[in-house]
Write a protein that holds these residues in place. Structure first.
Motif, PDB file in Angstrom:
ATOM      1  N   HIS A  30      11.644   8.360   7.348  1.00 24.03           N
ATOM      2  CA  HIS A  30      10.736   8.064   6.232  1.00 24.03           C
ATOM      3  C   HIS A  30       9.310   7.800   6.734  1.00 24.03           C
ATOM      4  CE1 HIS A  30      14.381   7.790   3.853  1.00 24.03           C
ATOM      5  NE2 HIS A  30      14.836   6.874   4.692  1.00 24.03           N
ATOM      6  N   VAL A  31       8.834   8.705   7.561  1.00 22.90           N
ATOM      7  CA  VAL A  31       7.502   8.568   8.163  1.00 22.90           C
ATOM      8  C   VAL A  31       6.565   9.636   7.595  1.00 22.90           C
ATOM      9  CG1 VAL A  31       6.173   8.669  10.317  1.00 22.90           C
ATOM     10  CG2 VAL A  31       8.434   7.595  10.289  1.00 22.90           C
ATOM     11  N   ALA A  32       5.387   9.222   7.171  1.00 21.13           N
ATOM     12  CA  ALA A  32       4.343  10.161   6.756  1.00 21.13           C
ATOM     13  C   ALA A  32       3.462  10.463   7.960  1.00 21.13           C
ATOM     14  CB  ALA A  32       3.508   9.568   5.635  1.00 21.13           C
ATOM     15  N   GLN A  84       0.833  -1.200   0.000  1.00 20.28           N
ATOM     16  CA  GLN A  84       0.000   0.000   0.000  1.00 20.28           C
ATOM     17  C   GLN A  84       0.872   1.257   0.000  1.00 20.28           C
ATOM     18  OE1 GLN A  84      -3.558  -0.354   0.011  1.00 20.28           O
ATOM     19  NE2 GLN A  84      -2.943  -2.457  -0.348  1.00 20.28           N
ATOM     20  N   THR A  85       0.257   2.385  -0.306  1.00 21.38           N
ATOM     21  CA  THR A  85       0.968   3.656  -0.344  1.00 21.38           C
ATOM     22  C   THR A  85       0.276   4.689   0.543  1.00 21.38           C
ATOM     23  OG1 THR A  85      -0.310   4.527  -2.194  1.00 21.38           O
ATOM     24  CG2 THR A  85       1.663   3.211  -2.729  1.00 21.38           C
ATOM     25  N   VAL A  86       0.944   5.812   0.725  1.00 23.29           N
ATOM     26  CA  VAL A  86       0.348   6.935   1.460  1.00 23.29           C
ATOM     27  C   VAL A  86      -0.969   7.342   0.816  1.00 23.29           C
ATOM     28  CG1 VAL A  86       0.627   9.403   1.936  1.00 23.29           C
ATOM     29  CG2 VAL A  86       2.484   7.810   2.467  1.00 23.29           C
ATOM     30  N   LYS A  87      -1.032   7.307  -0.506  1.00 25.11           N
ATOM     31  CA  LYS A  87      -2.272   7.651  -1.213  1.00 25.11           C
ATOM     32  C   LYS A  87      -3.396   6.704  -0.807  1.00 25.11           C
ATOM     33  CE  LYS A  87      -4.278   8.306  -5.810  1.00 25.11           C
ATOM     34  NZ  LYS A  87      -4.043   8.233  -7.284  1.00 25.11           N
ATOM     35  N   ASP A  88      -3.087   5.417  -0.661  1.00 24.81           N
ATOM     36  CA  ASP A  88      -4.100   4.448  -0.250  1.00 24.81           C
ATOM     37  C   ASP A  88      -4.613   4.746   1.157  1.00 24.81           C
ATOM     38  OD1 ASP A  88      -3.921   2.923  -2.638  1.00 24.81           O
ATOM     39  OD2 ASP A  88      -2.153   1.882  -1.862  1.00 24.81           O
ATOM     40  N   GLY A 144      10.502  20.061  18.738  1.00 28.88           N
ATOM     41  CA  GLY A 144      11.112  21.389  18.647  1.00 28.88           C
ATOM     42  C   GLY A 144      11.833  21.659  17.344  1.00 28.88           C
ATOM     43  N   VAL A 145      11.928  20.653  16.475  1.00 30.74           N
ATOM     44  CA  VAL A 145      12.572  20.854  15.170  1.00 30.74           C
ATOM     45  C   VAL A 145      11.496  20.798  14.090  1.00 30.74           C
ATOM     46  CG1 VAL A 145      14.721  19.843  15.990  1.00 30.74           C
ATOM     47  CG2 VAL A 145      13.047  18.375  14.853  1.00 30.74           C
ATOM     48  N   THR A 146      11.887  21.041  12.845  1.00 29.15           N
ATOM     49  CA  THR A 146      10.907  21.044  11.767  1.00 29.15           C
ATOM     50  C   THR A 146      10.395  19.635  11.488  1.00 29.15           C
ATOM     51  OG1 THR A 146      12.637  20.866  10.109  1.00 29.15           O
ATOM     52  CG2 THR A 146      11.893  23.087  10.685  1.00 29.15           C
ATOM     53  N   LEU A 147       9.121  19.555  11.159  1.00 29.99           N
ATOM     54  CA  LEU A 147       8.521  18.274  10.831  1.00 29.99           C
ATOM     55  C   LEU A 147       9.259  17.580   9.698  1.00 29.99           C
ATOM     56  CD1 LEU A 147       4.772  19.339  10.953  1.00 29.99           C
ATOM     57  CD2 LEU A 147       5.741  17.471  12.300  1.00 29.99           C
ATOM     58  N   LYS A 148       9.605  18.329   8.673  1.00 29.79           N
ATOM     59  CA  LYS A 148      10.231  17.743   7.489  1.00 29.79           C
ATOM     60  C   LYS A 148      11.518  17.020   7.851  1.00 29.79           C
ATOM     61  CE  LYS A 148      11.908  18.903   2.849  1.00 29.79           C
ATOM     62  NZ  LYS A 148      13.144  18.106   2.979  1.00 29.79           N
ATOM     63  N   LEU A 207      -3.621  14.193   4.957  1.00 26.61           N
ATOM     64  CA  LEU A 207      -2.161  14.097   4.900  1.00 26.61           C
ATOM     65  C   LEU A 207      -1.525  15.427   5.282  1.00 26.61           C
ATOM     66  CD1 LEU A 207       0.352  12.424   4.166  1.00 26.61           C
ATOM     67  CD2 LEU A 207       0.079  13.246   1.805  1.00 26.61           C
ATOM     68  N   VAL A 208      -0.706  15.413   6.318  1.00 28.59           N
ATOM     69  CA  VAL A 208       0.017  16.606   6.750  1.00 28.59           C
ATOM     70  C   VAL A 208       1.398  16.635   6.113  1.00 28.59           C
ATOM     71  CG1 VAL A 208       1.030  17.795   8.743  1.00 28.59           C
ATOM     72  CG2 VAL A 208      -1.233  16.757   8.925  1.00 28.59           C
ATOM     73  N   TYR A 209       2.069  15.485   6.095  1.00 25.36           N
ATOM     74  CA  TYR A 209       3.405  15.434   5.485  1.00 25.36           C
ATOM     75  C   TYR A 209       3.670  14.024   4.973  1.00 25.36           C
ATOM     76  CZ  TYR A 209       8.295  15.983   4.501  1.00 25.36           C
ATOM     77  OH  TYR A 209       9.494  16.029   3.844  1.00 25.36           O
ATOM     78  N   GLY A 210       4.241  13.952   3.778  1.00 29.20           N
ATOM     79  CA  GLY A 210       4.590  12.678   3.163  1.00 29.20           C
ATOM     80  C   GLY A 210       4.318  12.722   1.675  1.00 29.20           C
ATOM     81  N   HIS A 211       4.850  11.740   0.978  1.00 23.91           N
ATOM     82  CA  HIS A 211       4.686  11.654  -0.473  1.00 23.91           C
ATOM     83  C   HIS A 211       3.639  10.600  -0.807  1.00 23.91           C
ATOM     84  CE1 HIS A 211       8.271  14.128  -0.778  1.00 23.91           C
ATOM     85  NE2 HIS A 211       8.878  13.280   0.039  1.00 23.91           N
ATOM     86  N   LEU A 212       2.760  10.900  -1.740  1.00 22.15           N
ATOM     87  CA  LEU A 212       1.639  10.017  -2.046  1.00 22.15           C
ATOM     88  C   LEU A 212       2.075   8.630  -2.503  1.00 22.15           C
ATOM     89  CD1 LEU A 212      -0.849  12.462  -3.830  1.00 22.15           C
ATOM     90  CD2 LEU A 212      -1.037  11.504  -1.528  1.00 22.15           C
ATOM     91  N   ASP A 213       3.229   8.551  -3.150  1.00 24.11           N
ATOM     92  CA  ASP A 213       3.674   7.248  -3.654  1.00 24.11           C
ATOM     93  C   ASP A 213       4.555   6.497  -2.653  1.00 24.11           C
ATOM     94  OD1 ASP A 213       5.848   8.913  -3.768  1.00 24.11           O
ATOM     95  OD2 ASP A 213       6.379   8.461  -5.846  1.00 24.11           O
TER      96      ASP A 213
END
Length: 339
Positions: free
Chosen positions: A111-113, A2-6, A100-104, A52-58
Motif C-alpha cells: 500500500h505504497v504510493a 493527510q492523503t496522496v492528494k495532499d 524486476g516486477v511490475t510497479l503495481k 504522482l507515478v502510482y497511487g490513489h489520490l484518496d
C-alpha cells in the motif's frame, strides 16, 4: 490524516506548479518537465513524469520517505516501517525500480504510493552551489539547448578563497569523518580490509591547481548531464572572469577532455560531491520543506550506502559454501552443457 492528494499538492507548491496535473500533461508534449530520456537503447527509454507515478489520490498518508532512487530495497523498507509514500528524486521506471516486477503489484502489496520529481526539482534552491562554497549569479538547467544540462556560474562565499577551502568545506558539511569511522568499523567487524565505499573513494579532488590556488569565479558543471568541452569554451567566452571549473554530482578522471580543455584555458579544475551525496544536497531540503507543509506526516530519509568488497571476503562461511555449490553444481554445469 493527510492523503496522496495532499502530498501531490505540497509538491506542486514547492516546485512552483511543475508537477503533472493530468494525462494531457504527459501526452501533449507541452509540459516543460515531462521529457524523454533515451540513449537509443531498444526498450530502455523513460519519460519523466514529475508528481504522482502510482497511487490513489484518496489514499491515507501518515509517513513519507524521501530517497534519491527507488529500489526494491526502498519498497521493502517502506513496507516494514509503515511508509505510505516514497518520493524519489530520480525517474521511476517499470520493473527497473521495483525489483524486476511490475510497479503495481509490488507497491500494492505494501500500500505504497510513489512520486518522482528530478528535473522539476532542479534549480529550485541554491544549496548545491552553497555547499561547494559559492553563490550562483547565473543558473541554467538546459545549457546549450540541452534539457538537463546544468551550469551554475558563481562567486565564492566569504572565507572561501582557495581550492583547499572548498575541499575542507565539503568534508565538514558531508560528515565524511563519520563515513570513514563507519567504514573502519565495518572492515573490523567483517574482517575484510578490501571494503571501499562510494562517498569516500569519490570525495573531492583537485585536478588542476593545488590547495593554495586562489578561486573567485566558478563555472559549476555536472559532467553526467552531457556537459561538453564545447560547452565549457562557450561558458568561458560568456564569463571571462571565471578562474575555476567545479564538477560535482558526477566527476571526471585524469585525461578527460574537460580537464584538458580547462588546462588549455588556464583554469583550475576541482571535483566536489559525488552523486551518492545528493540525498543530502537535494533530498534533505525537500524533506524539511515537506515536513513544514505537512506537519502531521512523519518524514524519513531513505539513504543508500554502496560498498565494494573482494569476492572471497563476502558472506559467512556458510554463505560462501552455498554460493560455490550453486555455481559449481548448477550454473557451471548448465554452462558446460550448453557449449
Amino acid at each position: 490524516m493527510q492523503t496522496v492528494k495532499d502530498v501531490l499538492e505540497a509538491l506542486d507548491q514547492l516546485t512552483g506548479g511543475r508537477v503533472v496535473k493530468s494525462l494531457a500533461d504527459i501526452t501533449s508534449g507541452d509540459h516543460p518537465f515531462v521529457m524523454m530520456k533515451s540513449s537509443n537503447l531498444p526498450g530502455k527509454d523513460i519519460i519523466e513524469t514529475p508528481g504522482l507515478v502510482y497511487g490513489h489520490l484518496d489514499q491515507k498518508v501518515s509517513k513519507i520517505a524521501v530517497t534519491m532512487t527507488m529500489t526494491e530495497g526502498s519498497i521493502e523498507l517502506a513496507g516494514a516501517t509503515g511508509v505510505d509514500a516514497i518520493i524519489a528524486h530520480h525517474p521511476i521506471a517499470e520493473a527497473a525500480n521495483s525489483g524486476g516486477v511490475t510497479l503495481k503489484n509490488y507497491l500494492d502489496l505494501y500500500h505504497v504510493a510513489a512520486f518522482e520529481l528530478h528535473e522539476a526539482f532542479h534549480g529550485l534552491h541554491p544549496g548545491i552551489s552553497y555547499l561547494h562554497g559559492h553563490q550562483a549569479y547565473r543558473t541554467e538547467i538546459s545549457y546549450g539547448g540541452n534539457h538537463g544540462n546544468v551550469l551554475f556560474v558563481g562567486k565564492t562565499l566569504e572565507n572561501v578563497n582557495t581550492l583547499g577551502d572548498i575541499l575542507k568545506r565539503l568534508d565538514q558539511y558531508m560528515g565524511l569523518d563519520q563515513e570513514e569511522a563507519l567504514l573502519f568499523t565495518e572492515k573490523e567487524i567483517r574482517g575484510a580490509s578490501s571494503i571501499t565505499e562510494t562517498s569516500l573513494v569519490t570525495k573531492g579532488k583537485i585536478w588542476l591547481g593545488d590547495e593554495n590556488s586562489p578561486v573567485r569565479h566558478i563555472l559549476h558543471i555536472f559532467p553526467h548531464t552531457g556537459f561538453s568541452p564545447e560547452n565549457l569554451r562557450q561558458a568561458v567566452q560568456e564569463h571571462p572572469e571565471a578562474d575555476t571549473v567545479l564538477a560535482s554530482i558526477s566527476r571526471v578522471y585524469d585525461g578527460h577532455p574537460l580537464i584538458e580543455t580547462a588546462k588549455e584555458l588556464g583554469l583550475n579544475f576541482i571535483v566536489g560531491n559525488c552523486h551518492v551525496l545528493e540525498i543530502l544536497e537535494n533530498g534533505l531540503p525537500l524533506a524539511y520543506a515537506l515536513q513544514s507543509l505537512l506537519p502531521s506526516v512523519e518524514v524519513v530519509i531513505f539513504r543508500e550506502r554502496i560498498t565494494s568488497t573482494s569476492l572471497n571476503a563476502v558472506g559467512t562461511p556458510e554463505m560462501k559454501r552455498y554460493a560455490q555449490e550453486m555455481a559449481s553444481q548448477h550454473l557451471l554445469t548448465k554452462a558446460i552443457s550448453n557449449q
